[in-house]
Design a protein around this motif. Structure first.
Motif, PDB file in Angstrom:
ATOM      1  N   ARG A 202      -5.310  55.307 -55.641  1.00 31.98           N
ATOM      2  CA  ARG A 202      -5.594  54.930 -57.030  1.00 31.98           C
ATOM      3  C   ARG A 202      -6.482  55.964 -57.735  1.00 31.98           C
ATOM      4  N   ALA A 203      -7.199  56.741 -56.952  1.00 35.94           N
ATOM      5  CA  ALA A 203      -8.071  57.767 -57.529  1.00 35.94           C
ATOM      6  C   ALA A 203      -7.350  59.092 -57.733  1.00 35.94           C
ATOM      7  N   GLN A 204      -6.044  59.137 -57.463  1.00 40.82           N
ATOM      8  CA  GLN A 204      -5.298  60.394 -57.543  1.00 40.82           C
ATOM      9  C   GLN A 204      -4.466  60.540 -58.813  1.00 40.82           C
ATOM     10  N   GLY A 205      -4.579  59.621 -59.760  1.00 44.29           N
ATOM     11  CA  GLY A 205      -3.752  59.648 -60.958  1.00 44.29           C
ATOM     12  C   GLY A 205      -4.046  60.824 -61.871  1.00 44.29           C
ATOM     13  N   ASP A 206      -2.982  61.403 -62.436  1.00 50.20           N
ATOM     14  CA  ASP A 206      -3.070  62.484 -63.421  1.00 50.20           C
ATOM     15  C   ASP A 206      -3.877  63.673 -62.908  1.00 50.20           C
ATOM     16  N   PRO A 207      -3.457  64.282 -61.811  1.00 51.56           N
ATOM     17  CA  PRO A 207      -4.207  65.428 -61.277  1.00 51.56           C
ATOM     18  C   PRO A 207      -3.992  66.686 -62.118  1.00 51.56           C
ATOM     19  N   VAL A 208      -4.989  67.568 -62.097  1.00 48.75           N
ATOM     20  CA  VAL A 208      -4.878  68.851 -62.774  1.00 48.75           C
ATOM     21  C   VAL A 208      -4.710  69.948 -61.734  1.00 48.75           C
ATOM     22  N   GLU A 209      -4.153  71.067 -62.175  1.00 52.05           N
ATOM     23  CA  GLU A 209      -4.012  72.202 -61.275  1.00 52.05           C
ATOM     24  C   GLU A 209      -5.139  73.194 -61.533  1.00 52.05           C
ATOM     25  N   LEU A 210      -5.824  73.576 -60.459  1.00 51.89           N
ATOM     26  CA  LEU A 210      -6.909  74.540 -60.558  1.00 51.89           C
ATOM     27  C   LEU A 210      -6.450  75.905 -60.054  1.00 51.89           C
ATOM     28  N   PRO A 211      -7.056  76.970 -60.533  1.00 47.36           N
ATOM     29  CA  PRO A 211      -6.670  78.304 -60.063  1.00 47.36           C
ATOM     30  C   PRO A 211      -7.097  78.514 -58.615  1.00 47.36           C
ATOM     31  N   PRO A 212      -6.358  79.338 -57.876  1.00 52.64           N
ATOM     32  CA  PRO A 212      -6.789  79.668 -56.510  1.00 52.64           C
ATOM     33  C   PRO A 212      -8.141  80.366 -56.531  1.00 52.64           C
ATOM     34  N   GLY A 213      -8.801  80.347 -55.395  1.00 50.43           N
ATOM     35  CA  GLY A 213     -10.096  81.002 -55.282  1.00 50.43           C
ATOM     36  C   GLY A 213     -10.921  80.372 -54.183  1.00 50.43           C
ATOM     37  N   ARG A 214     -12.131  80.849 -54.025  1.00 50.49           N
ATOM     38  CA  ARG A 214     -13.045  80.285 -53.033  1.00 50.49           C
ATOM     39  C   ARG A 214     -13.854  79.170 -53.679  1.00 50.49           C
ATOM     40  N   TYR A 215     -13.818  77.995 -53.043  1.00 48.18           N
ATOM     41  CA  TYR A 215     -14.530  76.832 -53.548  1.00 48.18           C
ATOM     42  C   TYR A 215     -15.416  76.271 -52.445  1.00 48.18           C
ATOM     43  N   GLU A 216     -16.561  75.752 -52.841  1.00 45.84           N
ATOM     44  CA  GLU A 216     -17.330  74.902 -51.945  1.00 45.84           C
ATOM     45  C   GLU A 216     -16.488  73.663 -51.668  1.00 45.84           C
ATOM     46  N   VAL A 217     -16.492  73.155 -50.417  1.00 43.20           N
ATOM     47  CA  VAL A 217     -15.629  72.023 -50.086  1.00 43.20           C
ATOM     48  C   VAL A 217     -16.379  70.968 -49.289  1.00 43.20           C
ATOM     49  N   ILE A 218     -15.930  69.745 -49.456  1.00 44.18           N
ATOM     50  CA  ILE A 218     -16.291  68.641 -48.574  1.00 44.18           C
ATOM     51  C   ILE A 218     -14.992  68.165 -47.950  1.00 44.18           C
ATOM     52  N   LEU A 219     -14.908  68.235 -46.635  1.00 42.14           N
ATOM     53  CA  LEU A 219     -13.703  67.845 -45.907  1.00 42.14           C
ATOM     54  C   LEU A 219     -13.905  66.473 -45.283  1.00 42.14           C
ATOM     55  N   GLN A 220     -12.973  65.566 -45.547  1.00 43.63           N
ATOM     56  CA  GLN A 220     -13.031  64.253 -44.937  1.00 43.63           C
ATOM     57  C   GLN A 220     -12.529  64.325 -43.491  1.00 43.63           C
ATOM     58  N   PRO A 221     -12.782  63.285 -42.679  1.00 43.92           N
ATOM     59  CA  PRO A 221     -12.516  63.384 -41.236  1.00 43.92           C
ATOM     60  C   PRO A 221     -11.108  63.832 -40.848  1.00 43.92           C
ATOM     61  N   ALA A 222     -10.078  63.419 -41.596  1.00 43.80           N
ATOM     62  CA  ALA A 222      -8.720  63.833 -41.237  1.00 43.80           C
ATOM     63  C   ALA A 222      -8.564  65.342 -41.306  1.00 43.80           C
ATOM     64  N   ALA A 223      -9.168  65.973 -42.311  1.00 45.09           N
ATOM     65  CA  ALA A 223      -9.102  67.430 -42.434  1.00 45.09           C
ATOM     66  C   ALA A 223      -9.937  68.110 -41.352  1.00 45.09           C
ATOM     67  N   VAL A 224     -11.098  67.544 -41.054  1.00 43.33           N
ATOM     68  CA  VAL A 224     -11.957  68.115 -40.007  1.00 43.33           C
ATOM     69  C   VAL A 224     -11.270  68.020 -38.650  1.00 43.33           C
ATOM     70  N   ALA A 225     -10.516  66.940 -38.432  1.00 41.14           N
ATOM     71  CA  ALA A 225      -9.786  66.793 -37.166  1.00 41.14           C
ATOM     72  C   ALA A 225      -8.800  67.929 -36.973  1.00 41.14           C
ATOM     73  N   ASP A 226      -8.205  68.419 -38.059  1.00 37.27           N
ATOM     74  CA  ASP A 226      -7.283  69.550 -37.933  1.00 37.27           C
ATOM     75  C   ASP A 226      -8.023  70.795 -37.449  1.00 37.27           C
ATOM     76  N   ILE A 227      -9.236  71.011 -37.932  1.00 36.39           N
ATOM     77  CA  ILE A 227     -10.038  72.140 -37.452  1.00 36.39           C
ATOM     78  C   ILE A 227     -10.297  72.003 -35.957  1.00 36.39           C
ATOM     79  N   LEU A 228     -10.711  70.826 -35.527  1.00 33.71           N
ATOM     80  CA  LEU A 228     -11.021  70.609 -34.114  1.00 33.71           C
ATOM     81  C   LEU A 228      -9.781  70.754 -33.244  1.00 33.71           C
ATOM     82  N   ASN A 229      -8.645  70.241 -33.699  1.00 37.58           N
ATOM     83  CA  ASN A 229      -7.421  70.327 -32.908  1.00 37.58           C
ATOM     84  C   ASN A 229      -6.967  71.769 -32.743  1.00 37.58           C
TER      85      ASN A 229
END
Length: 439
Positions: A202-229
């Motif tokens: 429900r929080a994903q409605g009407d997304p915008v596209e951002l330009p590529p680049g380096r961003y500060e990030v917060i990764l939720q557990p599912a994404a962090v699990a990919d790093i660990l795997n």
């Protein structure tokens, strides 16, 4: 039956091949899966599989047989017929000497005795909590019983349970995801997971596209699990390490001091307590306060490295010995606190289709999935469209690049039972997004 079968196969092999080094491992996995789509259960399957592994080394040659066949005499004859045809094996490390288990894995009675109705109740909770959104996913349970014998006198018996739930809620072509794994069925909360998935989509409605680049990030557990795997498969894997293809440099401070990673088969997420060579498994530290502590080995890679096996052999798996239950140790912060610290960055729910470009640097490419949001001035301001990224996972976690680690490690299910990854939320200084939804 399985303990008797293990002894029968060993006895038959000893008679058929006198003087050989012989090991037998019998695994019984009782697994059940309840799958749902369009918010209705459409499949319920239940399997009870016994798999026999027989490995023999004789006169410089080694053969392995893995099968669901349970005729001990036939298995021994098959291995005996294969031996003269096998190539010489100069790297044979020998079989495991008698050793006791470090500790038993968790066996939960409710998980072991789970019925289709029990899993259906969890699915119902998930669907109802999604508040009318279309949902899909699965709930699974499994029980493992393992038996090992060899001609040197090693003898081990153990058991473990596993449960997991993985579901999505869908709205306007977007998906919100929620996953959880545990050795105990009672840890799965269908309603909480359904609500989490629904809130995300429900929080994903009407997304915008951002330009590529380096961003500060917060990764939720599912994404962090990919790093660990990927660390497990391409970094802390003893075969990759001994072949010189791993980033790991034991004794070096390769990651941020906030990072501690360990493999834990007897923790709450579940796992099995000995490997295919009859080597006991226990909690093993891979990274200690940013310092690489070691890699996982089977007997063959351990012999090459001049160390002891860590109990990570999977005989039928050509990938090599790797951590199967990696955990990123939790820190002392939470998601809300992380968001409040970000001037401009991206919150990422999940990664998918990640592929290694260079295992020596752990450079990977992949996509974000199941939600990403722009953070500005300490607040989530709007959803953004998916990115492609090209990023060294090691570089992302190097000293000074980890800005925070969540206080709760959440177990994420793998496609295989008893192979789960536990990860908290992770706040990183920089992530290299190389493309947007348009290319």
């Amino acid at each position: 039956m399985t303990s008797e079968l293990t002894a029968q196969v060993l006895d038959a092999a000893i008679k058929a091949m006198p003087g050989a080094q012989i090991e037998v491992k019998v695994d019984r996995i009782q697994s059940a899966l309840t799958r749902f789509a369009n918010s209705f259960i459409h499949q319920n399957v239940d399997e009870d599989t016994i798999r026999v592994g027989l490995r023999v080394h004789h006169e410089g040659r080694t053969v392995s047989v893995s099968t669901t066949q349970t005729d001990a005499e036939a298995l021994a004859q098959r291995a005996g017929a294969m031996l003269p045809l096998a190539p010489l094996d100069p790297g044979w490390p020998g079989i495991t000497a008698p050793t006791s288990l470090h500790e038993q894995s968790i066996v939960d009675e409710d998980t072991r005795d789970c019925t289709p109705a029990d899993r259906a109740a969890l699915v119902q909770d998930f669907v109802q909590a999604a508040g009318g959104l279309v949902t899909a996913g699965y709930c699974r349970t499994a029980t493992w019983s393992g038996f090992y014998l060899n001609s040197a006198g090693q003898q081990l018996t153990a058991a473990a349970t596993d449960s997991a739930m993985d579901g999505i809620a869908r709205l306007d072509g977007a998906d919100g995801v929620a996953r959880y794994a545990s050795a105990r069925l009672s840890d799965l909360e269908g309603a909480a997971l359904g609500e989490q998935a629904a809130n995300s989509v429900r929080a994903q409605g009407d997304p915008v596209e951002l330009p590529p680049g380096r961003y500060e990030v917060i990764l939720q557990p599912a994404a962090v699990a990919d790093i660990l795997n990927n660390f497990a498969l391409f970094g802390f894997n003893g075969k990759v390490f001994t072949e010189g293809r791993s980033f790991a440099e034991p004794g070096s401070a390769q990651l941020d001091p906030a990072v501690t990673i360990y493999d834990d088969p007897t923790g709450p997420a579940g796992g099995v307590s000995f490997d295919a060579e009859g080597t006991p498994r226990g909690r093993m530290t891979l990274v200690d306060g940013g310092v690489t502590a070691g890699v996982t080995h089977d007997r063959r890679t351990a012999a090459k490295a001049g160390v002891a096996s860590t109990g990570h052999c999977i005989i039928e798996d050509s990938w090599g010995p790797m951590p199967r239950n990696p955990v990123l140790a939790p820190g002392d912060t939470n998601l809300a606190e992380m968001i409040a610290r970000v001037e401009r960055g991206i919150l990422v729910a999940d990664f998918w289709y990640t592929r290694v470009l260079d295992p020596r640097t752990m450079a990977l490419t992949g996509l974000t999935r199941n939600g990403a949001w722009l953070i500005e001035a300490g607040e989530i301001v709007r959803p953004v469209r998916n990115f492609r990224f090209t990023q060294s996972y090691v570089q992302a976690l190097e000293p000074g690049n980890v800005l925070g680690i969540g206080s709760e490690s959440i177990a994420q299910p793998n496609r295989y039972e008893f192979v789960n990854t536990s990860a908290p939320v992770l706040h990183l200084r920089s992530w290299n997004f190389t493309g947007g939804a348009s290319g």
